[in-house]
Structures are given as structure tokens and as C-alpha cells.
Design a protein around this motif. Sequence first.
Motif, PDB file in Angstrom:
ATOM      1  N   PRO A  23       0.969  -1.197   0.020  1.00 30.30           N
ATOM      2  CA  PRO A  23      -0.053  -0.132  -0.137  1.00 30.30           C
ATOM      3  C   PRO A  23       0.871   1.326  -0.029  1.00 30.30           C
ATOM      4  CG  PRO A  23       0.117  -0.735   2.343  1.00 30.30           C
ATOM      5  CD  PRO A  23       0.954  -1.832   1.280  1.00 30.30           C
ATOM      6  N   GLU A  41       8.717   2.906   8.286  1.00 34.51           N
ATOM      7  CA  GLU A  41       7.837   3.941   9.084  1.00 34.51           C
ATOM      8  C   GLU A  41       7.889   5.321   8.979  1.00 34.51           C
ATOM      9  OE1 GLU A  41       6.927   4.659  13.869  1.00 34.51           O
ATOM     10  OE2 GLU A  41       8.221   2.894  13.283  1.00 34.51           O
ATOM     11  N   THR A  54      -2.622   8.853   4.290  1.00 35.00           N
ATOM     12  CA  THR A  54      -2.427   7.739   5.240  1.00 35.00           C
ATOM     13  C   THR A  54      -2.331   6.583   4.332  1.00 35.00           C
ATOM     14  OG1 THR A  54      -4.045   8.780   6.736  1.00 35.00           O
ATOM     15  CG2 THR A  54      -3.598   6.523   7.031  1.00 35.00           C
ATOM     16  N   ASP A 100      -2.618   2.892   4.333  1.00 36.61           N
ATOM     17  CA  ASP A 100      -3.427   1.771   5.381  1.00 36.61           C
ATOM     18  C   ASP A 100      -2.657   0.477   5.107  1.00 36.61           C
ATOM     19  OD1 ASP A 100      -5.406   3.791   5.761  1.00 36.61           O
ATOM     20  OD2 ASP A 100      -6.250   3.369   3.715  1.00 36.61           O
ATOM     21  N   ARG A 101      -2.825  -0.028   5.984  1.00 36.52           N
ATOM     22  CA  ARG A 101      -2.423  -1.657   6.462  1.00 36.52           C
ATOM     23  C   ARG A 101      -1.431  -1.980   6.090  1.00 36.52           C
ATOM     24  NH1 ARG A 101      -6.808  -4.550   7.292  1.00 36.52           N
ATOM     25  NH2 ARG A 101      -5.771  -6.687   6.331  1.00 36.52           N
ATOM     26  N   TRP A 102      -0.204  -1.042   6.098  1.00 35.28           N
ATOM     27  CA  TRP A 102       1.027  -1.303   5.581  1.00 35.28           C
ATOM     28  C   TRP A 102       1.880  -2.064   6.865  1.00 35.28           C
ATOM     29  CZ3 TRP A 102       5.592  -0.110   8.766  1.00 35.28           C
ATOM     30  CH2 TRP A 102       5.515   0.741   9.594  1.00 35.28           C
ATOM     31  N   THR A 103       1.350  -2.119   8.132  1.00 33.86           N
ATOM     32  CA  THR A 103       1.952  -3.129   9.112  1.00 33.86           C
ATOM     33  C   THR A 103       1.464  -4.409   8.643  1.00 33.86           C
ATOM     34  OG1 THR A 103       0.175  -2.648  10.525  1.00 33.86           O
ATOM     35  CG2 THR A 103       2.079  -1.309  10.607  1.00 33.86           C
ATOM     36  N   THR A 104       0.293  -4.588   8.309  1.00 39.57           N
ATOM     37  CA  THR A 104      -0.227  -6.070   7.859  1.00 39.57           C
ATOM     38  C   THR A 104       0.628  -6.709   6.983  1.00 39.57           C
ATOM     39  OG1 THR A 104      -2.454  -5.281   8.479  1.00 39.57           O
ATOM     40  CG2 THR A 104      -1.990  -7.531   7.361  1.00 39.57           C
ATOM     41  N   LYS A 105       1.038  -5.803   5.811  1.00 43.18           N
ATOM     42  CA  LYS A 105       2.120  -6.447   4.885  1.00 43.18           C
ATOM     43  C   LYS A 105       3.268  -6.958   5.202  1.00 43.18           C
ATOM     44  CE  LYS A 105       3.578  -5.179   0.218  1.00 43.18           C
ATOM     45  NZ  LYS A 105       3.058  -6.379  -0.850  1.00 43.18           N
ATOM     46  N   THR A 106       3.800  -5.859   6.230  1.00 41.21           N
ATOM     47  CA  THR A 106       5.006  -5.953   6.393  1.00 41.21           C
ATOM     48  C   THR A 106       5.461  -6.832   7.790  1.00 41.21           C
ATOM     49  OG1 THR A 106       5.039  -3.842   7.528  1.00 41.21           O
ATOM     50  CG2 THR A 106       5.741  -3.798   5.312  1.00 41.21           C
ATOM     51  N   SER A 107       4.291  -7.083   8.528  1.00 40.95           N
ATOM     52  CA  SER A 107       4.577  -7.790   9.771  1.00 40.95           C
ATOM     53  C   SER A 107       5.112  -6.813  10.782  1.00 40.95           C
ATOM     54  CB  SER A 107       4.947  -8.940   9.901  1.00 40.95           C
ATOM     55  OG  SER A 107       4.391  -9.849   9.047  1.00 40.95           O
ATOM     56  N   ALA A 165       1.840  -3.109  14.850  1.00 38.79           N
ATOM     57  CA  ALA A 165       0.629  -2.524  14.305  1.00 38.79           C
ATOM     58  C   ALA A 165       0.331  -1.020  14.671  1.00 38.79           C
ATOM     59  CB  ALA A 165      -0.501  -3.429  14.790  1.00 38.79           C
TER      60      ALA A 165
END
Length: 808
Positions: free
Chosen positions: A423, A459, A472, A474-481, A484
Motif C-alpha cells: 500500500p 515507518e 495515510t 493503510d494496512r502497511w503493518t499487515t503487509k510487512t508484519s 501494528a
Amino acid sequence: MICFLLYLAALGLLGGTAATNQIFTSSGEMDITSCPITYYGQKYDKVYVAFESNTFSLCFNGSYQTGIKNDCILMSGGTADRGGLSVFTKEIPAGSGVHRLLPNLSNAGKCINIIPLKDSQQSEIQQVELGNFGSQAILAIRTHSGYTNLDVEADAQVDGVSVFKQTYQAAETNLGVITDVSGCRLAGVVYKTNTTVSDLTTCTSVMCDFSGVVTVVNDCGPMEQCQGDGSCVFKTMCTVTGSAVINIVGRVESVPDRCGYTLVGPSVIPGFKVLGVFQERRRKDVSFLERVILQLDSPNVQISLEQGGRVQLDEKVLKVNGSAQVVHGVELSRDHRGVTAQLSKSQYTVHVLFDGNTALIHMTGPTETAVQGLCGNSNTPLIQEKAAEHSAPGCGMEYAEAADSNINCNRTTDWCNLLKEAPFSACNEHIDPEPYMAACTHTLCKYPAVDGLKCQFLEAYVKACSLHSNVTVDRWTTKTSCPAVPRASCQDRFCSDNEFCGERHVGYPRCLCRAIFACKYKSANAYGEPTECTKKSASVTMANCLLEDKSINYSFLHLNDEACKAEMDELTHMVTFKFNSSNTCGTVVMANNSQIIYKNTIMRRNLSDSGMINRQIPVHIDFSCYYAQPEIKSLAIRLKHWAVMQEMTSGEWKYNLTMKAYSDAERNNVIQTDTDIQLDQNIWVEIETEGLDEKVVVVVMDSCWATDQPSPSGSLRYDLITNGCANPADQTVKVEGNGLGTSTFFSFNSFQFTGSSADIYLHCKLELCVTQSNACAPICNQGARRRRSAFAKYEDKNPALITMAWSN
């Protein structure tokens, strides 16, 4: 559309060389390779013609269909239902009558496609001509003189949208009409040749030149942003993360030493500067931003944004929280993101956000202004931006260390290149990802991906995009682990000048030794300064960060007399043991040739982590006035087998079971039989199966435990995993992927049984679970760490049990 008599031989009928005719009835595909047409910026070598309901269609991307995007010319065709194509090669020089009628036509004509339209009696009704003028083209329409009542409606479309539409009277088409069908295309919009169109909402101008080449000009400067009304304001961003300074024009400067530098000079706000001070961490040859200093000339003060979220006004520590407070005109606040400082003066604002790792410097104002310092757009040499008053002696010395063999730079590059993918791509048009990718790769190809560094550059990009463009990701932490909720994990942890906040175990920040500071002690196998002696006393000072590197908790240490413990200096974090003649602390006094020797021992209290096991290395350090070489009885353990494999039979399932141990969380580095493992070292154990269909059955690790005997039922037993969940009494145990597939793994810190030097055997019991109608993953919670009370599984006649051993 300009009307004129086609006395120019219908653009081709007065001479020239004719190519082979092509004919069609009702519809057809015509080859115009010998005379291609550039229709509104797009070059074509085929046309698709058709008659339907008295309408003649000439399209370039297939036959005309209502509602389908296509480049077409539609016109009323009367009673015509057939036609042909002749290509005439004829040079029409620039400046001809055609060029005078069409002023935007600048190229010479090369050839003409002539398409006569006829009825079923072969009577010619109309003639359509497409002229090739290089990157430009013309369209001509003529109606036969016998059809004096045939009006013509012409509709030129691009991607199914009309760009020109007009109805011509028969009197006009009897003489002939001609128009320019040249232009440019950009993002689905068509622009006429030799035109400039301005967009006030984006402050851009689109120019389409005579050759059909489109150029987009940004009316705002590189440091300005459009306000949506055609006006531009000064708005730019500088990012400092690790050793990288990404300046306002996207150039990356890497700081190679541990000195202070001017980031933003006084050109934006007179009398105000932003400086950055850099320090090394785990390696001597890689620096990191340590603190940010806001320096004001009037009054002559400096505000320092420190590690741990601490803010200092000169030498005074300020209490800063979520409520903004103004100090000498600088607005200060602090939240989970870090410390924010903002100064506004003379219509310009400098906004700084520092989280202990990354500084985002955002500058705004009414008009573009020069920016000095490393964040600026000048090519000033790095040395000229060095701030002598914030640079310690010797800070400019550069070091070279051996490359880290555990770093895979290709894998690192792929990781950093995620900034070009969704994203993150949502921000690419606002903030160029290339400088951030370059900084990320440069650092992570040299420095280990620890202390959250792997996510730090991603980050930083996300925060820069949000602060500068209010976008913003969105959901970049989900893609990269990545975490959160990114936050400054080291807030309120204050380390000494010789330390930095890092992680010995993931998620547990603490103060670690800086590489240069630790080097002088490690090279001498020491943990601090030599013994300091007086006539009847002695003291030993050690670095707490060096002790913690060996899992030594200084609070558990004492001298011969257990009441004599260490004292820690709150500023330097140096730990001191001392005794004197009035408080001997169990010191042994010996006389030798009229010399008095005072001798004592630093030792660890006999404590265990849970009564049965311990992870604290035994400590025994003798010191005296003449012998101060510390000795720590370190204990290493070794795996007896680097991998354990066995074939299992479980009813109808036959499969192979493998257990391996690794020294890293990614499970890339297998622990070999000759690998030394220190006590309290993090170990990852993976249990993997081969031969099971994961669509039908998964493996559930029911329990793992350690004994001091090969038998799993030994009387001395320590549980790591029970009922599929980590032992709640041992916070080092982490279970991952249990019951989710045909493999699972867990981690724990190595240990030995208290008072025993025997071998230790690790046993794991596994069960199979059918997935088609059951949820197999144990449910654990942090409090009770319970698993699901029951789950349907295959009833094993011979349960799987696998054992791995290590020796002291």
C-alpha cells in the motif's frame, strides 16, 4: 472545421502514386501500413470501416460498438453501403494551401488515404480522406455534387468520448470540408496541437506542441505545494533516520561519523537553527541520529530533544506531555509518536517530530525560500555543516569493521523496495520513495536488522507522507508484519552517554553498550576499570551494560559479605563494589613482605529463576590491589545432534518428523553440534513434518518438557509447553504456528538444572488434528495461557514423541 473547395485535388487526386485499391462491402478491415495515421497523438496502421443504419464508422481499434472505448470517426453516410481504399503518395510541402487553412499544421504532408463511399449501384456518394502529415493528421469530407440535400454529421471520438462533433450542410460538403485531427493525450484527456491548458487545482500546465508531444509543467517550485487555487506556498520536508539525511530535494547524505551537524540553518527563520548529533550503536562504522537540538539566538538558549522522550532546556530537564507548552516561542508536546517541537515566526513555521530514531522536519511559509544545512538544496560539503560546539573530540574518526556475514543484501534490497509497492504506492506521487529505499538499503546491508531497524525506514516514509501530504498508508503493518501501532518503544528509558536503547530480546528494550565504549573492555576481557586501591581499601567499577551482555544482573551480585552490594551511578550506569577498613565486607587481609594485600570476591547469590532451573551465569570475580583480572565462569552448552529425524506411523498416516534448533528468529542459522550456546541465549526450535496433507490434517504440539535423563518420564522435569501453550511461569517461551499447518516452532532461553551438570533432554509430544470440520489451533491467553478445552483429532495408537539433547 474549415470549409474550402478541394481544388488541391481532394488532397491527392492531382497526381502522385496510387497504391493497390482495397474494397469492402458493409464492413471491412483496411491496411494503411503504407500511409499510417497519427490520430490525436496515437499512431495507427489499420482502420476498421462499417455501415450501419445510415452511419459510416471509421475506427482504429476494432469495429465500432456502442459503449465500447475506441478511437473512431462517425458520420452519416446516406445510402452508401460499400467503398474502397486507395493510398496516394504525394508530398504536400509546408506552407501549402492546406497549411494556410490549418495554421497548427506544421509538418509536410506525405501521403493520403482516400476512401470513396458508394451505394449498391456503384454510384459515389461521399469521399473521406485521411492525410499523413508525420506526427499530425487531417480529415477531409466531400459529398458528390449530385447529392445537394445530404447533410453530414461528423463525430470524432477518442476512447469513446466525442472530442469534436458538428453537422455540415450539403452546400458545405459539396465543396469539401477539412479539419485537423492532431493532438496529444494525457491521462485520458485529449489536447489540441499547439495549445496550453492550465489546471488551477493542481497548479500545472499541460502543453501540446506542434509535433503532438505533451509536456506537463508544474507551476510550483520543488519546495512548494499547490493550494488548489493556482497559488503556491512554501512547504517541504526533510527526513533524518539512522545516518541518512534525506534533504528537501530528495538527495541522500550519509553521516559517516559521530559529530554534530546543522540540519536547517537560519535562512528559514532568522536566528533559529536545527542541529543533529550522531552516535554509533552496535557497530563502530554506522552512526545513528542521537538527539535533535533547536538553537535560538534570542534569547541564547537551546532545546534538546533527547533519547527516551526527554526534553532539556540548556541543562534543565523539562516535563513535557500531551498538553502543548510554549518555551521561548517553541511549542513543545509529547505523545506515543515522540516529541514534537514547533516554531512559527515571520509567517514561516518549522515543525520537528523526533521519536528517538527518526526526525521529520517540516517547513512551511508563504513563498519559497532557500534552506541551509544538510536538509537544504545546496551542494555544500558535509564538513562545512559540522557544528563544532556539538561535536565531541575525536568524533570525526571513521572506523572500518568486517562485513556481517549474516546479512543477505539481496533480501534486504527486496525488503526496502516494498516502498514502491502497495500500500506504500499510495504515497509515491506525493513523496518519492527512492531516497528512502536507498537509505534503507545502505544501512541494512551493513547493520543487523535489530532494535526495530528493519521497520524504521518504512515507518519514516509513512510518517513523512502523513505529515507532508496528509496521506495515510493503510494496512502497511499487515503487509510487512511491523508493529501494528508504531511507537517510540524506548520512551522513558534513559541510557548513559556510553549506552543506547536497544533490544537484547525482541520486545524488551534496555540500555546496551555502544560499540566504541565496549571495545576497549572486551579487547582486554574486562568488564570495567582496573581495581582502584588505597592503603587499606579497594574498589572495582564495571559497566552495567557489559554485565547485562552476559546475562549478569548486578543486583544479584555481592562481595564475600552478602550485605555488601553494588552501587550504580544513575548518570553513567557504572556499577561499583568497594570496601575499606571500617567496612571490610569479608575482605581477606594477607601480609607478604611487609605488603598488605586486600582481597575480596564478587559473586552471585544462589538464586534460580523458578526454583528448578536458572538462566544466570555463575559469577566469581576475585579482585585485590595487585590482581584485578576478572574471571567469569561462563558456561556454554552444545547440542548433541543438530537435527533429530524419525519416521512416524499414526494410523493411516505415515510421515517423517524433524526437530531442528536455530539461533535466529528467521530460522536461517541452524545450531550445529559444534556451536557454543550461552546460558540464557534465545533458541528457536522448529518441528517439521513431511508426508502429511495439510489440507486434511495439521500438527498440534501438545507439550514440550526437559528432563535430566533420556527418559521422558524422568523425575526431574521442567515444562516449557503444556496443553499447546507456553508455560506462563517462563516468559521466555514463545509458541508460533501451533495447529495451523504441518510444522510449528517455539523459542525459549537456554538453561541448566540447578546444581546439576548432567545432560538435558528436550521432549516434545505431538498430535494430529483433522482440519475439515475442526479448529485445531490451541487458544492461549496471556493470563492463564490455556488452550481450547477440546478439539477433534485423529486418535493416535502410537503418539508422536521426539527428543533432542544438549550437554553442558
